[in-house]
Motif scaffolding. Structure first.
Motif, short mmCIF file in Angstrom:
data_model
loop_
_atom_site.label_atom_id
_atom_site.label_comp_id
_atom_site.label_asym_id
_atom_site.label_seq_id
_atom_site.Cartn_x
_atom_site.Cartn_y
_atom_site.Cartn_z
N ASN A 124 0.83 -1.22 0.00
CA ASN A 124 0.00 0.00 0.00
C ASN A 124 0.86 1.26 0.00
N ASN A 125 1.90 1.24 0.83
CA ASN A 125 2.83 2.37 0.90
C ASN A 125 4.17 1.82 1.42
N PRO A 126 5.23 1.91 0.64
CA PRO A 126 6.52 1.33 1.04
C PRO A 126 7.08 1.92 2.34
N ALA A 127 6.55 3.05 2.79
CA ALA A 127 7.08 3.66 4.02
C ALA A 127 6.51 3.02 5.29
N VAL A 128 5.59 2.08 5.16
CA VAL A 128 5.02 1.43 6.35
C VAL A 128 6.12 0.63 7.04
N PRO A 129 6.43 0.93 8.32
CA PRO A 129 7.53 0.22 8.99
C PRO A 129 7.13 -1.18 9.45
N TYR A 130 8.02 -2.14 9.27
CA TYR A 130 7.82 -3.52 9.76
C TYR A 130 8.88 -3.90 10.80
N THR A 131 10.15 -3.67 10.46
CA THR A 131 11.23 -4.17 11.33
C THR A 131 11.38 -3.25 12.54
N VAL A 132 12.15 -3.74 13.51
CA VAL A 132 12.39 -2.93 14.72
C VAL A 132 13.07 -1.63 14.32
N GLU A 133 14.08 -1.75 13.46
CA GLU A 133 14.82 -0.55 13.05
C GLU A 133 13.89 0.45 12.33
N GLU A 139 11.53 10.04 13.95
CA GLU A 139 11.21 11.14 13.03
C GLU A 139 9.88 11.80 13.40
N ALA A 140 8.92 10.98 13.78
CA ALA A 140 7.61 11.53 14.17
C ALA A 140 7.75 12.37 15.44
N TYR A 141 8.56 11.90 16.35
CA TYR A 141 8.84 12.60 17.62
C TYR A 141 9.51 13.94 17.33
N LEU A 142 10.51 13.94 16.46
CA LEU A 142 11.19 15.19 16.12
C LEU A 142 10.21 16.17 15.45
N ALA A 143 9.27 15.61 14.71
CA ALA A 143 8.29 16.47 14.01
C ALA A 143 7.25 17.04 14.98
N ASN A 147 -3.94 6.38 7.37
CA ASN A 147 -4.02 7.02 6.06
C ASN A 147 -2.64 7.02 5.42
N ILE A 148 -2.57 6.62 4.16
CA ILE A 148 -1.26 6.50 3.51
C ILE A 148 -0.95 7.67 2.58
N TYR A 149 -1.86 8.64 2.50
CA TYR A 149 -1.69 9.75 1.54
C TYR A 149 -1.40 11.07 2.25
N ILE A 150 -0.52 11.86 1.68
CA ILE A 150 -0.28 13.21 2.20
C ILE A 150 -1.29 14.19 1.60
N GLU A 151 -1.70 13.90 0.38
CA GLU A 151 -2.84 14.61 -0.22
C GLU A 151 -3.48 13.67 -1.22
N LYS A 152 -4.61 14.06 -1.74
CA LYS A 152 -5.37 13.15 -2.62
C LYS A 152 -4.48 12.54 -3.71
N GLY A 153 -4.35 11.23 -3.71
CA GLY A 153 -3.61 10.54 -4.76
C GLY A 153 -2.09 10.57 -4.62
N VAL A 154 -1.58 11.23 -3.59
CA VAL A 154 -0.11 11.32 -3.41
C VAL A 154 0.28 10.58 -2.12
N LEU A 155 1.06 9.50 -2.29
CA LEU A 155 1.47 8.73 -1.11
C LEU A 155 2.35 9.57 -0.19
N ALA A 156 2.17 9.40 1.11
CA ALA A 156 3.06 10.07 2.07
C ALA A 156 4.42 9.38 2.01
N ASN A 157 5.48 10.16 2.15
CA ASN A 157 6.83 9.59 2.15
C ASN A 157 7.19 8.96 3.48
N SER A 158 6.51 9.40 4.52
CA SER A 158 6.86 8.93 5.87
C SER A 158 5.75 9.30 6.84
N ASN A 159 5.81 8.69 8.02
CA ASN A 159 4.90 9.09 9.09
C ASN A 159 5.13 10.55 9.49
N SER A 160 6.40 10.94 9.52
CA SER A 160 6.69 12.30 10.00
C SER A 160 6.12 13.36 9.06
#
Ligand code: KMH
Ligand code: ZN
Length: 274
Positions: A19-28, A36-40, A229-242
């Motif tokens: 769905n979105n390659p930025a979805v985290p799976y591993t511990v790292e 990054e979300a914390y810094l944001a 939600n995986i989009y930052i705007e309509k039709g555009v995938l978010a690059n990251s959670n942050s």
């Protein structure tokens, strides 16, 4: 008005890298996404554990590894673990994570359809089971309500003294089978809460930022993240959670709402200050 608490739901149990390659799976990946979300500006991480291949798990040992790794990188952050897990898990399986004694966890307050043949089951006895466990372990709960009937269930359990103050809710709106996240839905839910409650909104899909803005204006708090939600705007995938967190910060700035630190978030939510 209190400062704004931003929760980042970094991964969930259903969304995938397809769905979105930025979805985290591993511990790292989870640690990096949290940092990054914390810094944001996020002060709470809503956490689902997964194995490296993305399979969701409620296994306490896996949670423990991820929880500690995030805390090592962001010592003051609040980690809110999921007791919802994934659709189809039993309550015993879902509650395994509570044995790591997390600072905060979700308490899902009712059953709902989850699209197709999927049903996310939370019977009254399930809710009592989770609430009792969290009361015993001194875990702060965020009561996830996907529709108005779920708030009514909390009112019933407050009367029975199962659910204890201070009450903190999360309106998760826009799930297929749950309530939509229109303004009228938000106002109805917010006005149905017991006095002195705090609440956060989690708009699923297209509702993420419109609901966030409503909560910012009305004194609520906000959850965003790739779980919802995986989009930052309509039709555009978010690059990251942050990137999603940054967008909420811009909305907060637009409405002159300051962002809460983790310490300030604990005070707003009536939690023990660590
Ligand atoms: N994954 C959903 C079935 C929670 O975190 O408590 C349940 C969920 C709710 O995400
Ligand atoms: Zn979740």
């Amino acid at each position: 008005m209190d400062k704004l608490i931003i929760t980042c739901a970094i991964t969930g149990a259903e969304v995938t890298k397809e769905n979105n390659p930025a979805v985290p799976y591993t511990v790292e990946e989870m640690v990096n996404a949290s940092y990054e979300a914390y810094l944001a500006g996020a002060s709470i991480i809503h956490l689902h554990a997964r194995y490296d291949d993305g399979t969701p798990t409620q296994d306490k040992d896996r949670y423990d590894i991820i929880y500690r790794a995030i805390k090592e990188k962001c010592p003051d952050i609040i980690i809110q673990v999921s007791t919802g897990g994934a659709v189809g898990m039993s309550r015993e399986e879902r509650s395994d994570v509570l044995s790591i004694q997390p600072e905060m966890a979700t308490l899902d307050c009712g059953t709902l359809n989850f699209g197709g043949d999927e049903v996310f089951v939370n019977t009254e006895n399930d809710i009592i089971f989770f609430a009792n466990k969290m009361n015993q372990l001194n875990v702060k709960y965020e009561m996830e309500c996907f529709e108005k009937g779920h708030i009514d269930m909390t009112l019933r359990l407050i009367k029975k003294d199962v659910i204890k103050a201070p009450y903190h809710y999360s309106f998760v709106l826009g799930v297929v089978g749950g309530m939509t996240g229109e303004e009228r839905d938000f106002i109805f839910l917010k006005d149905s809460l017991p006095s002195n409650s705090t609440y956060s909104v989690a708009g699923v899909g297209k509702f993420e930022f419109s609901l966030a803005e409503l909560a910012i204006i009305h004194g609520g708090h906000v959850r965003v993240g790739l779980e919802d939600n995986i989009y930052i705007e309509k039709g555009v995938l978010a690059n990251s959670n942050s990137e999603l967190v940054n967008k909420v910060c811009s909305l907060a700035k637009k409405h002159n709402r300051e962002i809460a630190s983790p310490l300030e978030a604990r005070k707003i939510l009536g939690m023990e200050v660590k």
